[in-house]
Design an enzyme around this catalytic site. Sequence first.
Site, PDB file in Angstrom:
ATOM      1  N   LYS A 105       5.014 -24.302 -35.237  1.00 30.79           N
ATOM      2  CA  LYS A 105       4.308 -24.905 -36.375  1.00 30.79           C
ATOM      3  C   LYS A 105       4.827 -24.308 -37.688  1.00 30.79           C
ATOM      4  O   LYS A 105       5.894 -24.650 -38.126  1.00 30.79           O
ATOM      5  CB  LYS A 105       2.792 -24.721 -36.192  1.00 30.79           C
ATOM      6  CG  LYS A 105       2.291 -25.171 -34.796  1.00 30.79           C
ATOM      7  CD  LYS A 105       2.338 -26.676 -34.597  1.00 30.79           C
ATOM      8  CE  LYS A 105       2.225 -27.157 -33.148  1.00 30.79           C
ATOM      9  NZ  LYS A 105       1.088 -26.740 -32.374  1.00 30.79           N
ATOM     10  N   ASP A 163      -5.662 -17.496 -30.185  1.00 31.23           N
ATOM     11  CA  ASP A 163      -4.641 -18.413 -30.686  1.00 31.23           C
ATOM     12  C   ASP A 163      -4.784 -18.431 -32.207  1.00 31.23           C
ATOM     13  O   ASP A 163      -5.746 -18.982 -32.742  1.00 31.23           O
ATOM     14  CB  ASP A 163      -4.852 -19.808 -30.077  1.00 31.23           C
ATOM     15  CG  ASP A 163      -3.743 -20.793 -30.460  1.00 31.23           C
ATOM     16  OD1 ASP A 163      -3.178 -20.666 -31.574  1.00 31.23           O
ATOM     17  OD2 ASP A 163      -3.452 -21.705 -29.665  1.00 31.23           O
ATOM     18  N   TYR A 166      -7.171 -25.708 -27.801  1.00 31.53           N
ATOM     19  CA  TYR A 166      -6.091 -26.693 -27.772  1.00 31.53           C
ATOM     20  C   TYR A 166      -6.031 -27.342 -26.377  1.00 31.53           C
ATOM     21  O   TYR A 166      -6.090 -26.639 -25.353  1.00 31.53           O
ATOM     22  CB  TYR A 166      -4.816 -25.900 -28.086  1.00 31.53           C
ATOM     23  CG  TYR A 166      -3.504 -26.616 -28.051  1.00 31.53           C
ATOM     24  CD1 TYR A 166      -3.207 -27.640 -28.960  1.00 31.53           C
ATOM     25  CD2 TYR A 166      -2.515 -26.234 -27.132  1.00 31.53           C
ATOM     26  CE1 TYR A 166      -1.975 -28.263 -28.931  1.00 31.53           C
ATOM     27  CE2 TYR A 166      -1.273 -26.851 -27.122  1.00 31.53           C
ATOM     28  CZ  TYR A 166      -1.008 -27.872 -28.023  1.00 31.53           C
ATOM     29  OH  TYR A 166       0.210 -28.473 -28.008  1.00 31.53           O
ATOM     30  N   ARG A 220      17.959 -12.667 -20.761  1.00 32.66           N
ATOM     31  CA  ARG A 220      16.586 -13.162 -20.592  1.00 32.66           C
ATOM     32  C   ARG A 220      15.528 -12.126 -21.001  1.00 32.66           C
ATOM     33  O   ARG A 220      14.424 -12.471 -21.417  1.00 32.66           O
ATOM     34  CB  ARG A 220      16.396 -13.521 -19.111  1.00 32.66           C
ATOM     35  CG  ARG A 220      15.147 -14.281 -18.791  1.00 32.66           C
ATOM     36  CD  ARG A 220      14.692 -13.977 -17.375  1.00 32.66           C
ATOM     37  NE  ARG A 220      15.631 -14.438 -16.382  1.00 32.66           N
ATOM     38  CZ  ARG A 220      16.022 -13.677 -15.344  1.00 32.66           C
ATOM     39  NH1 ARG A 220      15.592 -12.447 -15.201  1.00 32.66           N
ATOM     40  NH2 ARG A 220      16.852 -14.159 -14.460  1.00 32.66           N
TER      41      ARG A 220
HETATM   42  C1  LIG Z   1       0.887 -26.829 -30.958  1.00 29.59           C
HETATM   43  C2  LIG Z   1      -0.100 -25.810 -30.558  1.00 29.59           C
HETATM   44  C3  LIG Z   1       0.153 -24.974 -29.474  1.00 29.59           C
HETATM   45  C4  LIG Z   1       1.339 -25.146 -28.570  1.00 29.59           C
HETATM   46  O1  LIG Z   1       2.547 -24.914 -29.185  1.00 29.59           O
HETATM   47  P1  LIG Z   1       3.898 -25.596 -28.668  1.00 29.59           P
HETATM   48  O2  LIG Z   1       4.965 -24.823 -29.321  1.00 29.59           O
HETATM   49  O3  LIG Z   1       3.826 -27.028 -29.057  1.00 29.59           O
HETATM   50  O4  LIG Z   1       3.920 -25.425 -27.155  1.00 29.59           O
HETATM   51  C5  LIG Z   1      -0.776 -23.989 -29.204  1.00 29.59           C
HETATM   52  N1  LIG Z   1      -1.887 -23.827 -29.945  1.00 29.59           N
HETATM   53  C6  LIG Z   1      -2.162 -24.620 -30.990  1.00 29.59           C
HETATM   54  C7  LIG Z   1      -3.397 -24.374 -31.774  1.00 29.59           C
HETATM   55  C8  LIG Z   1      -1.278 -25.635 -31.330  1.00 29.59           C
HETATM   56  O5  LIG Z   1      -1.579 -26.448 -32.349  1.00 29.59           O
END
Ligand SMILES: *Cc1c(COP(=O)(O)O)cnc(C)c1O
Length: 394
Positions: free
Chosen positions: A210, A185, A113, A60
């Site tokens: 993504k 982010d 988000y 972990r």
């Molecule tokens: C999709 C997304 C997230 C979250 O990511 P996950 O892997 O789906 O939890 C965070 N920030 C942005 C800008 C996103 O588009």
Amino acid sequence: MKNARDAKPDTLLSHAGRTPQANFGIINPPVYHASTVLFPTLEALEASDRNPFEIINYGRVGTPTSHAFEEAVAAVEGGYRAVTAASGLAAIATALSAFTKAGDHVLMTDSAYGPTRRFCNDVLTRYGVEVEYYDPLVGAGISALIRPNTSVVYLESPGSLTFEVQDVPAIAEAAKAAGTTVLLDNTWATPLYFKPFEHGVDVSIHAATKYIVGHADAMLGLMVCSEDAWPTVKKTAVRFGTCAGPDDLYLGLRGLRTMGVRLKRHQETSLALADWLAARPEVTRVLHPARPGDAGHALWKRDFTGACGLFAAEFKAVPKPALAAMLDGLELFGMGYSWGGFESLILPVHPTSIRTATTWKAEGPLIRFHAGLEDADDLIRDLDCGFTRLNAAL
Ligand SMILES: *Cc1c(COP(=O)(O)O)cnc(C)c1O
């Protein structure tokens, strides 16, 4: 790779985070499935307790597989070290928890988000943290909002629904002057197209789900850290049990190798689609920071080196059945959450109902597009047929 910091980004994408000579000459690092790690002696066991984040001591806490992925991403983005999580949202929750305590105040961009907002409103506030939303376009004006107990300024640029480009250097400078931690982010730009550590950011958060994974299969999150931020983030991740599975980490590392070429194509196609949409009579405006004339274009041009495939278009007001006629019949665009994979996606989004610090005014529906890797002409034909159905249903 020894001189990783001197290499260009595309070279780092190929070479960072692997040492074939240490692994029978095999190019890709092995995938270690690990929970228990055995110690040969009592002395070795006790040494691991003294240095728990550096020695591989339990699945972990980190494995050679997570370390390879973290090392590669940190090298590409220009951070000190990274910490992985099982999803982007898990990375956001861990990073926000790392720098807040009861009585603190957090400044959160109003363009964040949705699930980030819900974590703040439903979890952070229960632990006595006050969350205040601010106008993403505040710039250096953030100074006026920073209080003695403000522990975090959180940015998302561009916003993943509304695409405002934030003045990251100005906001980060004001936050630093007040001794406040800056979290960003950076999912839209990826570690390639915006360099957060050159602009005063302490922790760059990614939904690696993504573009890094890039194939709409695995979920992964990342916190890439400055040297000062890393110990706090790592310790918090270990306390929470924040970690990711080895096969998903491998898919992340594999995706990273081709991300440069994929992103070029996503960018090119997103601009082709955006230009075509901007000329349609059904569309009132297109939100894509890489297009001249976009409200965020000047800042994008100053601070970014590229754009991804995600953008939005605001349509004229249409009855829902007409919009449904367009969306339901699309053959190439899938309707669904997430983005960054090889396929094109379309999604109606609703910023008006979630904002609190600013108002989002729209005449008609806001439609978010993800330009995938398909042929741009085929995608345009799919949308063209969609508009024909929309108009026929009016
Ligand atoms: C999709 C997304 C997230 C979250 O990511 P996950 O892997 O789906 O939890 C965070 N920030 C942005 C800008 C996103 O588009």
